[in-house]
Design a protein around this motif. Sequence first.
Motif, mmCIF file in Angstrom:
data_model
loop_
_atom_site.group_PDB
_atom_site.id
_atom_site.type_symbol
_atom_site.label_atom_id
_atom_site.label_comp_id
_atom_site.label_asym_id
_atom_site.label_seq_id
_atom_site.Cartn_x
_atom_site.Cartn_y
_atom_site.Cartn_z
ATOM 1 N N GLN A 8 67.435 47.904 49.639
ATOM 2 C CA GLN A 8 68.311 48.561 50.616
ATOM 3 C C GLN A 8 69.749 48.513 50.106
ATOM 4 O OE1 GLN A 8 68.842 46.679 54.503
ATOM 5 N NE2 GLN A 8 69.127 48.685 55.466
ATOM 6 N N TYR A 21 66.959 43.269 47.673
ATOM 7 C CA TYR A 21 65.527 43.181 47.945
ATOM 8 C C TYR A 21 65.129 41.716 47.927
ATOM 9 C CZ TYR A 21 60.468 43.902 47.501
ATOM 10 O OH TYR A 21 59.110 43.888 47.696
ATOM 11 N N GLY A 39 72.851 51.179 53.895
ATOM 12 C CA GLY A 39 71.761 51.161 54.860
ATOM 13 C C GLY A 39 70.537 51.933 54.391
ATOM 14 N N ASP A 40 70.713 52.851 53.436
ATOM 15 C CA ASP A 40 69.574 53.612 52.910
ATOM 16 C C ASP A 40 68.618 52.694 52.175
ATOM 17 O OD1 ASP A 40 71.315 56.697 51.906
ATOM 18 O OD2 ASP A 40 70.462 56.038 53.820
ATOM 19 N N TYR A 41 67.334 53.030 52.259
ATOM 20 C CA TYR A 41 66.317 52.338 51.475
ATOM 21 C C TYR A 41 66.018 53.184 50.248
ATOM 22 C CZ TYR A 41 65.779 49.614 55.706
ATOM 23 O OH TYR A 41 66.029 48.808 56.792
ATOM 24 N N LYS A 52 65.104 58.034 47.658
ATOM 25 C CA LYS A 52 65.228 57.345 48.933
ATOM 26 C C LYS A 52 63.820 57.168 49.495
ATOM 27 C CE LYS A 52 69.672 59.141 50.501
ATOM 28 N NZ LYS A 52 70.367 59.840 51.585
ATOM 29 N N ASP A 54 61.557 55.913 53.149
ATOM 30 C CA ASP A 54 61.798 55.741 54.579
ATOM 31 C C ASP A 54 61.695 54.262 54.962
ATOM 32 O OD1 ASP A 54 58.587 57.255 55.043
ATOM 33 O OD2 ASP A 54 59.025 55.114 55.112
ATOM 34 N N GLU A 55 62.259 53.955 56.094
ATOM 35 C CA GLU A 55 62.352 52.551 56.505
ATOM 36 C C GLU A 55 60.968 51.942 56.675
ATOM 37 O OE1 GLU A 55 64.713 51.900 59.971
ATOM 38 O OE2 GLU A 55 64.410 49.732 59.956
ATOM 39 N N ASP A 56 60.049 52.730 57.247
ATOM 40 C CA ASP A 56 58.694 52.199 57.456
ATOM 41 C C ASP A 56 58.068 51.800 56.128
ATOM 42 O OD1 ASP A 56 57.794 54.457 60.196
ATOM 43 O OD2 ASP A 56 58.935 52.586 60.128
ATOM 44 N N TYR A 58 59.604 50.971 53.340
ATOM 45 C CA TYR A 58 60.280 49.788 52.808
ATOM 46 C C TYR A 58 59.798 48.527 53.520
ATOM 47 C CZ TYR A 58 63.775 46.287 51.857
ATOM 48 O OH TYR A 58 64.380 45.125 51.489
ATOM 49 N N VAL A 59 59.745 48.591 54.834
ATOM 50 C CA VAL A 59 59.341 47.417 55.616
ATOM 51 C C VAL A 59 57.925 46.995 55.221
ATOM 52 C CG1 VAL A 59 58.745 46.652 57.946
ATOM 53 C CG2 VAL A 59 60.898 47.849 57.534
ATOM 54 N N ARG B 244 55.607 57.745 50.983
ATOM 55 C CA ARG B 244 56.839 56.998 51.248
ATOM 56 C C ARG B 244 57.824 57.137 50.083
ATOM 57 N NH1 ARG B 244 52.830 53.038 50.347
ATOM 58 N NH2 ARG B 244 53.264 51.551 48.681
#
Lengths: 76, 357
Positions: A8, A21, A39-41, A52, A54-56, A58-59, B244
Motif C-alpha cells: 500500500q 507490506y 492509500g492505493d494498493y 493497482k 483492489d483493496e479486497d 490486497y487484504v 485482482r
Amino acid sequence: MCLAIPAQIKSIEGAYGEAMYLGVVQRVNIELIESPSAGDYILIHAGFAIEKIDEDGYVELERIMRCLLEECDSYE
Amino acid sequence: MNEKLLIAKMVQEINGSVDKDIVIMEVCGTHTQSIAKYGIWDMLSPNIKLVSGPGCPVCVTDKKYIDMAVSLSQKEDVIIATFGDLMKVTGTISCLSEEKSTGKDIRIIYSPIHSIQLAKEFPNKKVVFLAVGFETTAPLIGKIIMMAREQNISNLFFLTSLKLMKPILIEILNDKSNCIDGIICPGHVATIKGSTYFSFITNDYNIKSVVSGFEPLDIISGIYLIMQQCKGNVYGHNRNLYKRCVKEKGNHIANKILEEVFDHKDGNWRGIGMISNSAMIINNEYEDFDAEKNFYFNDLPEIKEDKCICRDILLGKKIPVSCKLFGNQCTPQHPVGACMVSSEGTCGIYYRYRKEG
C-alpha cells in the motif's frame, strides 16, 4: 523472475512512493500506474509499481501471507 | 468458506473427475515454485501431470549472453549491474560469480533503478545492466532507458536478453507431440499484457487456458477450471482468474513504453534454439544505450553445449530426475545448466522439493 508483491502506498514524492507490506517499507517508482495516490494498493515488481490492485485483493493476499507466516512460526 | 476447506473441496472434485491422463502446463517459474512449495503435486491424482514450460527467463538465457557479460566484466572501466539469480548461470568458460571472486566489479542490484544511481555515482565508469526478463520486466527496463535519456546519462548501457512468452507458447503448441490439455498462464505477464494476450491458446489451438495468480487457492482454482472445461461442464475460453491484478487489456502505460523503446527480432532460447520474433531488443532511437552496439566482443569463446537435457525439461517433455547429471554433477552449488541456478528454474525446484521425482 516475475515475482511481484502487493503493498500500500503510504506517501508520494514525485515519481516515487513509499509503499508498505507487512510492516516493510520500500521506495518504488510509480510512473507505470495511472493517477497513483497515497492509500492505493499496488503490485510491486523489481522496484516499480506495475498495477493497482483492489483493496479486497490486497487484504486477501495479506491474510494468506500472515497465515503462512504463522504456520512457519509454529514449526520453529 | 474457509480457504483450506475450499481447496480441499476443489481437489476432491478435481481428482474425482479424472478418467484419463491430463497434461497441464504452466509457463512461469513462480508458478512452478508455488506448486512445489505448497505441495500441490502431491494433492492431485497421479493422472494429472503438471509440467513446467520455459517460464524462467534466467533459465533460457543463452551461453553467448553470459560470455558477453563475462567479457564486459574484464574491462577495467566497466561496472556490471545484475539481478542476483544471473550470478551463477554458466557461460562457456566462466560465470559472473567466479569473475566477481577474482575481483571484477560486478554488483547485484534489486531494481534496474539502481543502475541509474550507479551511473551517476561513477561518472568515469561505464555501467552495464544485464537486462534479463519477460514482458513483466521489460517495461521497467524501457522506463529506465527513457529516464537515462531524459537525464542525459551517457555512461549507462543495457545488455538485453528480454523475451516474449507468446512466440515460445506458439512453438510449444505447434508441436503436436506435446499433447497438452491445458495451460496455466503467467499472472504477472498478463498484468502487463492483459488477459486477452493469451486468448490465442484457446481460440487458435482449442486448448483450455486460465490466467492464474500464485497462491495455492489461485493455482488449484486454475486446475479446477481447466478440468471443468475439459469435461465440457464449462464453456472453454481463456479465463482470467487473477482479476485482482489483471485487466483485460493490461497496463497501457507499460505497453506504450514497450512500443517506444523495443523492436522484436528472432531470439535464442538456451537449450531450445532460435524462436521467431521472440526477443525484445533496444530500437535504433535508443541505440546509444545498447551495450551490443557500443562495446566490442571479439574475444568470445566457442560455444560448447551443455550435456544436460535442459531442452526437454524446458519444453515440459521430461522432468529433472530424468537427467543423468541431476543431483550429482549438477547441483545448485555446482550447476551445469541454467535450470538448476535460478530459484524459479525447474531443476533447482525439483532439487529442493522433489529429488526423487
